[in-house]
Design an enzyme around this catalytic site. Structure first.
Site, PDB file in Angstrom:
ATOM      1  N   PRO A   2      20.716 109.214 -28.394  1.00  0.00           N
ATOM      2  CA  PRO A   2      21.296 108.112 -29.668  1.00  0.00           C
ATOM      3  C   PRO A   2      19.942 108.299 -31.375  1.00  0.00           C
ATOM      4  CG  PRO A   2      19.927 107.656 -27.835  1.00  0.00           C
ATOM      5  CD  PRO A   2      20.123 108.647 -27.646  1.00  0.00           C
ATOM      6  N   GLU A   3      21.011 107.943 -31.837  1.00  0.00           N
ATOM      7  CA  GLU A   3      20.951 108.015 -33.716  1.00  0.00           C
ATOM      8  C   GLU A   3      20.696 106.387 -33.709  1.00  0.00           C
ATOM      9  OE1 GLU A   3      23.014 110.669 -35.453  1.00  0.00           O
ATOM     10  OE2 GLU A   3      23.045 112.015 -33.859  1.00  0.00           O
ATOM     11  N   ARG A 110      17.253 112.723 -17.890  1.00  0.00           N
ATOM     12  CA  ARG A 110      16.344 114.077 -18.431  1.00  0.00           C
ATOM     13  C   ARG A 110      14.613 113.783 -18.119  1.00  0.00           C
ATOM     14  NH1 ARG A 110      19.656 117.876 -21.738  1.00  0.00           N
ATOM     15  NH2 ARG A 110      17.894 119.557 -21.374  1.00  0.00           N
TER      16      ARG A 110
END
Ligand SMILES: [Zn+2]
Length: 296
Positions: A2-3, A110
């Site tokens: 996500p940015e 992750r």
């Protein structure tokens, strides 16, 4: 990953549900999330405190709690915050319980996401000062500021844009989109851009992030909204992930190359390649798109 637009979308979605609430319990199920601090230490600082605001800086979500306690969350690759998930998520690393009975789960397959604590505004400011540069939607993000930053950089412009210490919140998607809008090749050295090019790039960064935000972010990789709603910016990419498709401006096929170690999409007619970069790139357009995204 996500940015800025994706993190800001999450913030806007969650803020009305958490602001004003008290965190009654913080359960750290994966100690790696907040190391070197112990989960109990973070929980002790957070529990019983009211959430004054849910803020954001760059790609960080900031829980601003009473008594000047700040909890900074970074979602990294696969982190997502789920509000009252119908079924327990499989990779829950942290659980927030709120005083209205709702719960928020940080799910992160992750396990790269992090939680960090700052006691006091000074500690918070020091934390961000060493990690983040100018905020693209803030008043300091002027073309003069960006021009000054590019003068002292030795990096190609794409790597420059990905450096969070220069401009906060821009990642692989929005760097590609902004460079395409500005007509600048990703491998062009930042320090060689003209004042006019930098001014165009500044506007292109703001426009690309703004479009992403309006579409509630992009839903690629593992990004999900807290309630599972999907952003739609991926349907409006001008250049990113469009390898082999015609350029929207000139019809030439979009190329995929590597820049700053990331899969990078470019139209080499609209974004003329600097001569020196010729040898430094490899065309990896034949790689299957999905795995290219996952590995980039
Ligand atoms: Zn083109």
């Amino acid at each position: 990953m996500p940015e800025l637009p994706e993190v800001e979308t999450i913030r806007r979605h969650l803020a009305p549900h958490v602001e004003g609430r008290v965190i009654t319990a913080l359960e750290v199920r994966d100690p790696r999330w907040c190391r070197p601090l112990a989960g109990e230490e973070v929980a002790a600082a957070v529990q019983g405190r009211r959430v004054e605001a849910l803020g954001r800086r760059g790609k960080y979500l900031i829980w601003e709690l009473v008594d000047d306690v700040h909890l900074m969350l970074h979602l990294r690759m696969t982190g997502t915050l789920l509000l009252d998930p119908p079924a327990p998520p499989t990779h829950a690393r942290v659980r927030f319980a709120l005083d209205d009975g709702r719960e928020l789960i940080f799910d992160d397959p992750r396990r790269f996401g992090t939680g960090e604590l700052a006691l006091g505004g000074e500690a918070r400011d020091a934390f961000f000062a060493s990690r983040l540069g100018v905020e693209p939607f803030g008043p300091e993000f002027t073309s003069a500021h960006l021009y000054a930053l590019t003068r002292v950089s030795r990096a190609p412009i794409k790597a420059f844009l990905l450096d969070q210490r220069k401009v906060a919140g821009v990642g692989n998607i929005y760097a590609d989109e902004a460079l395409f809008r500005a007509g600048i090749h990703p491998l062009r050295p930042a320090s060689r851009l003209t004042r006019k090019q930098v001014a165009g790039l500044r506007d292109a960064v703001v426009a690309s992030l703004g479009e992403g935000l309006a579409a509630k972010g992009a839903s690629i990789d593992d990004f999900r909204h807290p309630d599972g709603v999907q952003g739609s910016f991926q349907d409006r990419f001008l250049i990113h992930l469009r390898a082999g498709e015609p350029c929207l401006v000139c019809d030439r096929p979009v190329r995929k190359l590597r820049a700053a170690g990331r899969g990078t999409y470019v139209c080499e007619k609209c974004q003329p390649r600097p001569r020196r970069a010729q040898a430094a790139t490899r065309n990896s357009a034949r790689r299957p798109e999905r795995s290219a995204v996952a590995s980039s």
